[in-house]
Design a protein around this motif. Structure first.
Motif, PDB file in Angstrom:
ATOM      1  N   THR A  19       0.824  -1.196   0.000  1.00 14.60           N
ATOM      2  CA  THR A  19       0.000   0.000   0.000  1.00 14.60           C
ATOM      3  C   THR A  19       0.869   1.262   0.000  1.00 14.60           C
ATOM      4  OG1 THR A  19      -0.119  -0.020   2.415  1.00 14.60           O
ATOM      5  CG2 THR A  19      -1.891  -1.129   1.212  1.00 14.60           C
ATOM      6  N   PHE A  20       0.252   2.383  -0.306  1.00 13.98           N
ATOM      7  CA  PHE A  20       0.945   3.658  -0.372  1.00 13.98           C
ATOM      8  C   PHE A  20       1.533   4.014   0.992  1.00 13.98           C
ATOM      9  CE2 PHE A  20       0.613   8.367  -0.033  1.00 13.98           C
ATOM     10  CZ  PHE A  20       1.602   8.681  -0.943  1.00 13.98           C
ATOM     11  N   GLN A  21       2.873   4.246   1.011  1.00 13.42           N
ATOM     12  CA  GLN A  21       3.605   4.602   2.230  1.00 13.42           C
ATOM     13  C   GLN A  21       3.486   3.544   3.318  1.00 13.42           C
ATOM     14  OE1 GLN A  21       2.057   8.489   3.251  1.00 13.42           O
ATOM     15  NE2 GLN A  21       3.443   9.530   1.835  1.00 13.42           N
ATOM     16  N   GLY A  22       3.073   2.330   2.947  1.00 16.82           N
ATOM     17  CA  GLY A  22       2.922   1.279   3.942  1.00 16.82           C
ATOM     18  C   GLY A  22       1.781   1.516   4.910  1.00 16.82           C
ATOM     19  N   ARG A  23       0.853   2.395   4.573  1.00 15.03           N
ATOM     20  CA  ARG A  23      -0.278   2.672   5.464  1.00 15.03           C
ATOM     21  C   ARG A  23      -1.208   1.454   5.533  1.00 15.03           C
ATOM     22  NH1 ARG A  23      -1.069   8.226   6.568  1.00 15.03           N
ATOM     23  NH2 ARG A  23       0.388   9.563   5.436  1.00 15.03           N
ATOM     24  N   HIS A  24      -1.954   1.364   6.609  1.00 19.65           N
ATOM     25  CA  HIS A  24      -2.831   0.212   6.835  1.00 19.65           C
ATOM     26  C   HIS A  24      -4.160   0.390   6.092  1.00 19.65           C
ATOM     27  CE1 HIS A  24      -0.672  -1.258  10.745  1.00 19.65           C
ATOM     28  NE2 HIS A  24       0.146  -1.112   9.709  1.00 19.65           N
ATOM     29  N   LEU A  25      -4.062   0.609   4.787  1.00 16.83           N
ATOM     30  CA  LEU A  25      -5.252   0.890   3.989  1.00 16.83           C
ATOM     31  C   LEU A  25      -6.053  -0.371   3.682  1.00 16.83           C
ATOM     32  CD1 LEU A  25      -3.695   3.503   1.540  1.00 16.83           C
ATOM     33  CD2 LEU A  25      -4.981   3.918   3.651  1.00 16.83           C
ATOM     34  N   LEU A  26      -5.471  -1.547   3.942  1.00 13.97           N
ATOM     35  CA  LEU A  26      -6.199  -2.807   3.786  1.00 13.97           C
ATOM     36  C   LEU A  26      -6.668  -3.326   5.147  1.00 13.97           C
ATOM     37  CD1 LEU A  26      -3.842  -4.592   1.227  1.00 13.97           C
ATOM     38  CD2 LEU A  26      -5.928  -3.306   0.729  1.00 13.97           C
ATOM     39  N   HIS A  27      -6.740  -2.419   6.112  1.00 15.85           N
ATOM     40  CA  HIS A  27      -7.140  -2.785   7.472  1.00 15.85           C
ATOM     41  C   HIS A  27      -8.407  -3.635   7.439  1.00 15.85           C
ATOM     42  CE1 HIS A  27      -9.291  -1.943  11.331  1.00 15.85           C
ATOM     43  NE2 HIS A  27      -8.092  -2.230  11.805  1.00 15.85           N
ATOM     44  N   PRO A  28      -8.360  -4.841   8.043  1.00 15.75           N
ATOM     45  CA  PRO A  28      -9.497  -5.768   7.905  1.00 15.75           C
ATOM     46  C   PRO A  28     -10.747  -5.301   8.634  1.00 15.75           C
ATOM     47  CG  PRO A  28      -7.862  -6.656   9.429  1.00 15.75           C
ATOM     48  CD  PRO A  28      -7.257  -5.431   8.822  1.00 15.75           C
ATOM     49  N   SER A  29     -11.862  -5.597   8.014  1.00 15.82           N
ATOM     50  CA  SER A  29     -13.182  -5.413   8.597  1.00 15.82           C
ATOM     51  C   SER A  29     -14.115  -6.307   7.796  1.00 15.82           C
ATOM     52  CB  SER A  29     -13.635  -3.951   8.511  1.00 15.82           C
ATOM     53  OG  SER A  29     -13.936  -3.591   7.178  1.00 15.82           O
ATOM     54  N   PRO A  30     -15.280  -6.646   8.309  1.00 11.12           N
ATOM     55  CA  PRO A  30     -16.178  -7.528   7.544  1.00 11.12           C
ATOM     56  C   PRO A  30     -16.481  -7.008   6.141  1.00 11.12           C
ATOM     57  CG  PRO A  30     -16.930  -7.355   9.808  1.00 11.12           C
ATOM     58  CD  PRO A  30     -15.798  -6.383   9.669  1.00 11.12           C
ATOM     59  N   SER A  58      -2.540  -5.796   6.513  1.00  9.52           N
ATOM     60  CA  SER A  58      -3.036  -4.424   6.588  1.00  9.52           C
ATOM     61  C   SER A  58      -2.380  -3.505   5.569  1.00  9.52           C
ATOM     62  CB  SER A  58      -2.830  -3.860   7.993  1.00  9.52           C
ATOM     63  OG  SER A  58      -3.648  -4.533   8.933  1.00  9.52           O
ATOM     64  N   ASN A  59      -1.091  -3.748   5.247  1.00  8.72           N
ATOM     65  CA  ASN A  59      -0.409  -2.836   4.327  1.00  8.72           C
ATOM     66  C   ASN A  59       0.256  -3.529   3.144  1.00  8.72           C
ATOM     67  OD1 ASN A  59       1.697  -4.071   5.625  1.00  8.72           O
ATOM     68  ND2 ASN A  59       2.754  -2.195   6.214  1.00  8.72           N
ATOM     69  N   HIS A  60       0.012  -4.801   2.944  1.00  7.11           N
ATOM     70  CA  HIS A  60       0.547  -5.486   1.769  1.00  7.11           C
ATOM     71  C   HIS A  60      -0.240  -6.765   1.519  1.00  7.11           C
ATOM     72  CE1 HIS A  60       2.636  -7.578   5.032  1.00  7.11           C
ATOM     73  NE2 HIS A  60       2.805  -8.592   4.201  1.00  7.11           N
ATOM     74  N   ALA A  61      -0.046  -7.304   0.334  1.00 13.14           N
ATOM     75  CA  ALA A  61      -0.776  -8.512  -0.051  1.00 13.14           C
ATOM     76  C   ALA A  61       0.171  -9.473  -0.740  1.00 13.14           C
ATOM     77  CB  ALA A  61      -1.939  -8.170  -0.973  1.00 13.14           C
ATOM     78  N   HIS A  62      -0.037 -10.772  -0.515  1.00 16.83           N
ATOM     79  CA  HIS A  62       0.723 -11.843  -1.165  1.00 16.83           C
ATOM     80  C   HIS A  62      -0.250 -12.775  -1.876  1.00 16.83           C
ATOM     81  CE1 HIS A  62       4.618 -11.003   0.762  1.00 16.83           C
ATOM     82  NE2 HIS A  62       3.917 -10.741   1.849  1.00 16.83           N
ATOM     83  N   MET A  63       0.133 -13.228  -3.060  1.00 11.67           N
ATOM     84  CA  MET A  63      -0.655 -14.231  -3.776  1.00 11.67           C
ATOM     85  C   MET A  63       0.282 -15.188  -4.491  1.00 11.67           C
ATOM     86  SD  MET A  63      -4.096 -12.443  -5.349  1.00 11.67           S
ATOM     87  CE  MET A  63      -3.402 -10.895  -5.875  1.00 11.67           C
ATOM     88  N   LEU A  64      -0.098 -16.456  -4.534  1.00 15.96           N
ATOM     89  CA  LEU A  64       0.598 -17.476  -5.315  1.00 15.96           C
ATOM     90  C   LEU A  64      -0.299 -17.828  -6.494  1.00 15.96           C
ATOM     91  CD1 LEU A  64       2.049 -19.844  -2.544  1.00 15.96           C
ATOM     92  CD2 LEU A  64       3.274 -18.126  -3.888  1.00 15.96           C
ATOM     93  N   LEU A  65       0.181 -17.569  -7.709  1.00 17.06           N
ATOM     94  CA  LEU A  65      -0.619 -17.727  -8.916  1.00 17.06           C
ATOM     95  C   LEU A  65       0.105 -18.603  -9.921  1.00 17.06           C
ATOM     96  CD1 LEU A  65      -1.528 -13.949  -9.381  1.00 17.06           C
ATOM     97  CD2 LEU A  65      -2.851 -15.665  -8.137  1.00 17.06           C
TER      98      LEU A  65
END
Length: 311
Positions: A19-30, A58-65
């Motif tokens: 995410t931008f600047q490592g901010r918690h922009l993917l912060h989980p919620s339902p 919260s601030n990054h994502a991983h995927m295996l494709l």
């Protein structure tokens, strides 16, 4: 400098996005979790890509494709990152860009140890940072629970069809918002080297990897003297939180266990890049027919200079 994309056909690939600047922009919620799963499920249905695992922190994502082509990988990631930015940003009250840069992908060798190692790294998201004690305790989107139970799909995704909603609104139709919410499911595949394993040995291996991830978390707890953050405190964090420090270590060119496997991937990619650059030079010089290597995105056509006016 961005690497030239290619050489991913029918190979296990690890994709990472921050995410931008490592901010918690993917912060989980339902609602955020449903939206992320809905976007990925819709993207998989559109492109047909194989997904072997995913973890959205919260601030990054991983995927295996396992993409069938470079184009399929690009279309899937473009759809996923673009729609997550458009849909999750407003949910978090964020108006700026959501991703720091374009996704980064790393090819994983065909070695069994290499593929198991990257699967373990995916499982470790959560315990290795001291966030949760078990990987399945992470309150965000994580595939570890389904893979651990042997389920081939990740359910609970919701896709909001805003295009259809806009057309209905312009046509003057009176419809409820729920009519534009579509359930989406993410189909999970096994990593290629585990696809032929029987169910019981595969589940036993997964349990072993999870125990090792839990042990890593306990070692971190002994070193720092702090217990895991826990799901409850994670959900209390603010989405625009910016960490003071981020891990900026350079990513490896490839994931391989032995030097021979690494050199093989490196030489293949080097030959691909050399061929690409030679064709790009010919195109730049004005050649009309240039055969670029398969599985690449050719550059734009050469610049056409203006005709200089006479005296």
């Amino acid at each position: 400098m961005r690497r030239i994309r290619g050489c991913v056909r029918n190979r296990l690939v690890e994709v990472t996005t921050r995410t931008f600047q490592g901010r918690h922009l993917l912060h989980p919620s339902p609602e955020v979790n449903r939206t992320i799963k809905g976007v990925i499920g819709r993207g998989q249905r559109r492109t047909g890509i194989d997904i072997c695992g995913l973890a959205f922190m919260s601030n990054h994502a991983h995927m295996l494709l396992v993409p069938e082509s470079t184009k399929q990988l690009s279309e899937f990631m473009g759809f996923v990152n673009g729609n997550i930015a458009r849909k999750v940003g407003p949910l978090q009250g964020w108006r700026g860009k959501l991703w720091e840069r374009r996704y980064q992908h790393i090819i994983i060798s065909d070695e069994l140890e290499a593929q198991i190692g990257r699967l373990k790294y995916l499982f470790s998201q959560g315990p290795k940072e001291g966030l949760v004690r078990h990987s399945w305790d992470w309150p965000g989107v994580h595939c570890v629970g389904e893979i651990r139970r042997g389920y081939p799909e990740l359910t609970g995704g919701i896709w909001h069809d805003q295009t259809a909603e806009g057309k209905a609104r312009r046509a003057g139709k009176v419809l409820t918002p729920e009519e534009f919410l579509i359930e989406e499911t993410i189909l999970l595949s096994h990593v290629p080297r585990l696809a032929d394993w029987r169910r019981r040995p595969r589940l036993e291996l997964i349990e072993q990897l999870l125990r090792e991830c839990e042990q890593t978390g306990r070692e971190l707890q002994r070193e720092t003297g702090r217990p895991p953050t826990g799901p409850r405190r994670i959900l209390m964090q603010v989405p625009d939180f910016q960490p003071k420090e981020l891990d900026r270590s350079p990513a490896p060119s490839f994931h391989a266990v032995t030097g021979a496997a690494f050199r093989k991937l490196r030489e293949e990619y080097k030959a691909f890049v050399n061929s690409y650059r030679e064709c790009a030079e010919k195109l730049k010089e004005g050649a009309l027919e240039v055969a670029f290597p398969p599985g690449c995105f050719p550059p734009h056509l050469p610049y056409v200079p203006e005709v200089r006016a006479g005296p």
